[in-house]
Design a protein around this motif. Structure first.
Motif, short mmCIF file in Angstrom:
data_model
loop_
_atom_site.label_atom_id
_atom_site.label_comp_id
_atom_site.label_asym_id
_atom_site.label_seq_id
_atom_site.Cartn_x
_atom_site.Cartn_y
_atom_site.Cartn_z
N MET A 1 0.85 -1.20 0.00
CA MET A 1 0.00 0.00 0.00
C MET A 1 0.88 1.24 0.00
O MET A 1 1.83 1.33 0.77
N HIS A 2 0.54 2.19 -0.88
CA HIS A 2 1.26 3.46 -0.87
C HIS A 2 0.42 4.53 -1.55
O HIS A 2 -0.55 4.24 -2.26
N VAL A 3 0.78 5.77 -1.30
CA VAL A 3 0.14 6.91 -1.95
C VAL A 3 0.98 7.29 -3.17
O VAL A 3 2.18 7.53 -3.05
N ALA A 4 0.34 7.31 -4.32
CA ALA A 4 1.06 7.62 -5.57
C ALA A 4 1.07 9.11 -5.88
O ALA A 4 1.96 9.59 -6.60
N HIS A 5 0.07 9.82 -5.37
CA HIS A 5 0.02 11.26 -5.63
C HIS A 5 -0.84 11.92 -4.56
O HIS A 5 -1.87 11.38 -4.15
N LEU A 6 -0.40 13.09 -4.11
CA LEU A 6 -1.14 13.88 -3.13
C LEU A 6 -1.43 15.25 -3.73
O LEU A 6 -0.53 15.91 -4.24
N SER A 7 -2.69 15.65 -3.65
CA SER A 7 -3.10 16.95 -4.18
C SER A 7 -3.85 17.71 -3.09
O SER A 7 -4.76 17.15 -2.46
N LEU A 8 -3.49 18.97 -2.89
CA LEU A 8 -4.11 19.79 -1.85
C LEU A 8 -4.64 21.09 -2.45
O LEU A 8 -4.02 21.68 -3.34
N ALA A 47 -6.45 8.77 5.84
CA ALA A 47 -6.54 7.46 6.48
C ALA A 47 -7.50 7.46 7.66
O ALA A 47 -8.25 6.50 7.86
N ALA A 48 -7.49 8.53 8.46
CA ALA A 48 -8.22 8.51 9.74
C ALA A 48 -9.38 9.49 9.82
O ALA A 48 -10.10 9.50 10.82
N LEU A 49 -9.55 10.34 8.80
CA LEU A 49 -10.56 11.40 8.82
C LEU A 49 -10.36 12.33 10.02
O LEU A 49 -11.33 12.82 10.61
N GLY A 50 -9.13 12.53 10.37
CA GLY A 50 -8.80 13.41 11.48
C GLY A 50 -7.32 13.72 11.47
O GLY A 50 -6.52 13.05 10.80
N SER A 51 -6.96 14.76 12.19
CA SER A 51 -5.57 15.21 12.27
C SER A 51 -4.93 14.74 13.57
O SER A 51 -5.60 14.62 14.59
N HIS A 52 -3.63 14.50 13.51
CA HIS A 52 -2.91 14.14 14.74
C HIS A 52 -2.52 15.38 15.53
O HIS A 52 -1.98 15.26 16.64
N ARG A 53 -2.84 16.58 14.99
CA ARG A 53 -2.39 17.81 15.64
C ARG A 53 -3.53 18.60 16.27
O ARG A 53 -3.32 19.30 17.26
N VAL A 54 -4.72 18.54 15.67
CA VAL A 54 -5.85 19.32 16.17
C VAL A 54 -7.09 18.45 16.20
O VAL A 54 -7.20 17.45 15.49
N ALA A 55 -8.06 18.84 17.04
CA ALA A 55 -9.27 18.03 17.21
C ALA A 55 -10.30 18.26 16.12
O ALA A 55 -11.01 17.34 15.71
N GLY A 56 -10.41 19.49 15.61
CA GLY A 56 -11.43 19.82 14.62
C GLY A 56 -10.84 20.11 13.26
O GLY A 56 -9.62 20.15 13.08
N ASP A 57 -11.73 20.35 12.30
CA ASP A 57 -11.28 20.59 10.92
C ASP A 57 -11.00 22.05 10.61
O ASP A 57 -10.30 22.35 9.64
N ALA A 58 -11.54 22.98 11.39
CA ALA A 58 -11.41 24.40 11.06
C ALA A 58 -9.96 24.84 10.86
O ALA A 58 -9.66 25.56 9.90
N LEU A 111 -9.43 2.44 3.16
CA LEU A 111 -8.80 2.48 1.85
C LEU A 111 -7.31 2.79 1.96
O LEU A 111 -6.51 2.33 1.14
N LEU A 112 -6.95 3.58 2.95
CA LEU A 112 -5.55 3.90 3.23
C LEU A 112 -5.31 3.72 4.72
O LEU A 112 -6.10 4.18 5.54
N ARG A 113 -4.23 3.04 5.05
CA ARG A 113 -3.85 2.88 6.45
C ARG A 113 -2.49 3.55 6.67
O ARG A 113 -1.59 3.40 5.85
N THR A 114 -2.38 4.27 7.74
CA THR A 114 -1.10 4.90 8.08
C THR A 114 -0.78 4.64 9.55
O THR A 114 -1.68 4.44 10.37
N VAL A 115 0.49 4.65 9.86
CA VAL A 115 0.96 4.70 11.24
C VAL A 115 1.89 5.90 11.32
O VAL A 115 2.88 5.97 10.58
N LEU A 116 1.54 6.84 12.18
CA LEU A 116 2.25 8.12 12.22
C LEU A 116 3.01 8.27 13.53
O LEU A 116 2.44 8.13 14.62
#
Length: 398
Positions: A1-8, A47-58, A111-116
């Motif tokens: 499993m890997h990410v082939a392209h990231l777009s922001l 992967a997680a629908l959340g950030s490891h740095r902040v609780a919300g999306d704003a 669909l994507l699994r990560t360990v951070l």
């Protein structure tokens, strides 16, 4: 499993970013505050629908923008899936899979699994119980995405039950009035049903992680005190040993209902639910002593890293079977399969021994993403593709 392209688009500091990726090691190098972590944070969000740095999306939406978009091309078993997430603070987020709109954000999970690995991981050892509960629940969902629904159901019921308890406590304190509590038994049952499954799955996870954490800790820190993971259920009567934890969901349901009955008077006085998975803790021990408060800084770091390494190994075994376990020399096997490994500014926090050992253990992952402030912070074992990140520009360095 890997990410082939990231777009922001309008994610964090990036108005736009297009980053080609591939298997092996990719390092993002640049001064602090230039956006390195934002890139790997976006991968983790998919992967997680959340950030490891902040609780919300704003905070994830670029200042002045209404929404952010993250797209990731995920390759698994030689098949590519395009995952798109639209973050809309204050409104429902949207998701697309292979351009299809007929999906919920929750359908993206798995669909994507990560360990951070990140500097924030030290909170797993030194922080509050909530940090350890989140660690367990995030790993549960990574292994079995359907548990995201169980988690959300529990949080919804807990919120409703707390609202009822709060209104009862407020009415009693303000005017000595009583509130109709006829529905409290119903909420107790709902809480026990979703809470018991969450508790049972956490206990199974802790049992599976235990030996993997012990081995990883010994490899990182050398011979010494043994690590012990102990799940402390708030449903157990006061003074009861953690060894009395429920053996399955049915027993957890019974214990939780009994605990709710015992605590009802106190809950009505305080206006809050006092027992349940939201009050449980994962106790980390070194030998006979709790790591929190007794472990040195180096020991705490080794423990936190061991938890992440064990998570990686467990997810890899889930996907590929027991043959995906460690090789004879203790390193993680090379080749396809397993989650994407993300090491966010971790090596600068470690002494040379732990830095080299961690690098050698993870170098065989199918995809390893590393961030570092200076090239020297990237261990030689993690040589590969390198990007320079500066002033919002992400450029490959040949």
């Amino acid at each position: 499993m890997h990410v082939a392209h990231l777009s922001l688009a309008d994610f964090r500091s990036y108005a736009r970013a297009e980053v080609p990726l591939g298997p092996g090691v990719t390092a993002f190098v640049g001064p602090n505050g230039q956006g390195k972590t934002n890139l790997v944070e976006a991968v983790g969000y998919v992967a997680a629908l959340g950030s490891h740095r902040v609780a919300g999306d704003a905070p994830l939406v670029r200042q002045g923008a209404e929404r952010a978009v993250v797209r990731a091309a995920v390759v698994r078993d030689d098949r590519q899936t395009l995952v798109e997430l639209e973050l809309n603070p204050g409104r429902a987020n949207r998701a697309r899979i292979n351009r299809s709109d007929n999906v919920r954000p929750r359908d993206v999970l798995g669909l994507l699994r990560t360990v951070l690995f990140a500097p924030e991981d030290l909170a797993l050892v030194k922080g509050d119980p909530g940090d350890r509960r989140r660690f367990l629940d995030d790993l549960l969902v990574a292994r079995a995405p359907r548990l995201a629904g169980v988690r959300q159901d529990y949080e919804r019921v807990l919120k409703q039950r707390n609202a009822l308890l709060k209104s009862a406590a407020t009415a009693r304190r303000a005017a000595g009035r009583s509130v109709d509590l006829s529905t409290l038994d119903v909420w107790d049952d709902h809480l026990a049903r979703s809470g018991s499954e969450l508790t049972a799955r956490r206990l199974e996870l802790v049992a599976a992680l235990g030996p993997l954490v012990s081995r990883a800790y010994a490899e990182l820190a050398g011979p010494g005190a043994e690590t012990v993971l102990e799940y402390r259920s708030s449903a157990l009567p006061e003074g009861e040993s953690a060894a009395a934890a429920p053996k399955d969901a049915a027993e957890a349901h019974r214990l939780l209902l009994e605990a709710l009955g015992r605590s009802r008077k106190q809950e009505l006085e305080r206006g809050v639910t006092l027992v349940g998975p939201h009050r449980d803790d994962l106790t980390l021990r070194l030998g006979t002593l709790p790591a929190k408060g007794y472990a040195s800084h180096g020991e705490s770091w080794s423990y936190a890293l061991a938890l992440r390494l064990a998570s990686y190994e467990l997810l890899r075994i889930d996907e590929l079977g027991p043959e995906a376990a460690r090789t004879a020399d203790g390193s993680l096997p090379e080749g396809p399969g397993g989650p994407v490994l993300i090491l966010d500014d971790v090596f600068a926090e470690l002494d040379s021994k732990r830095r080299e050992r961690l690098a050698s253990l993870v170098s065989g992952g199918e995809q390893v993403l590393v961030t570092a402030a200076v090239p020297e912070d990237v261990p030689a074992q993690l040589s590969g593709v390198r990007f320079s990140v500066r002033d919002g520009l992400v450029e490959r360095v040949d």
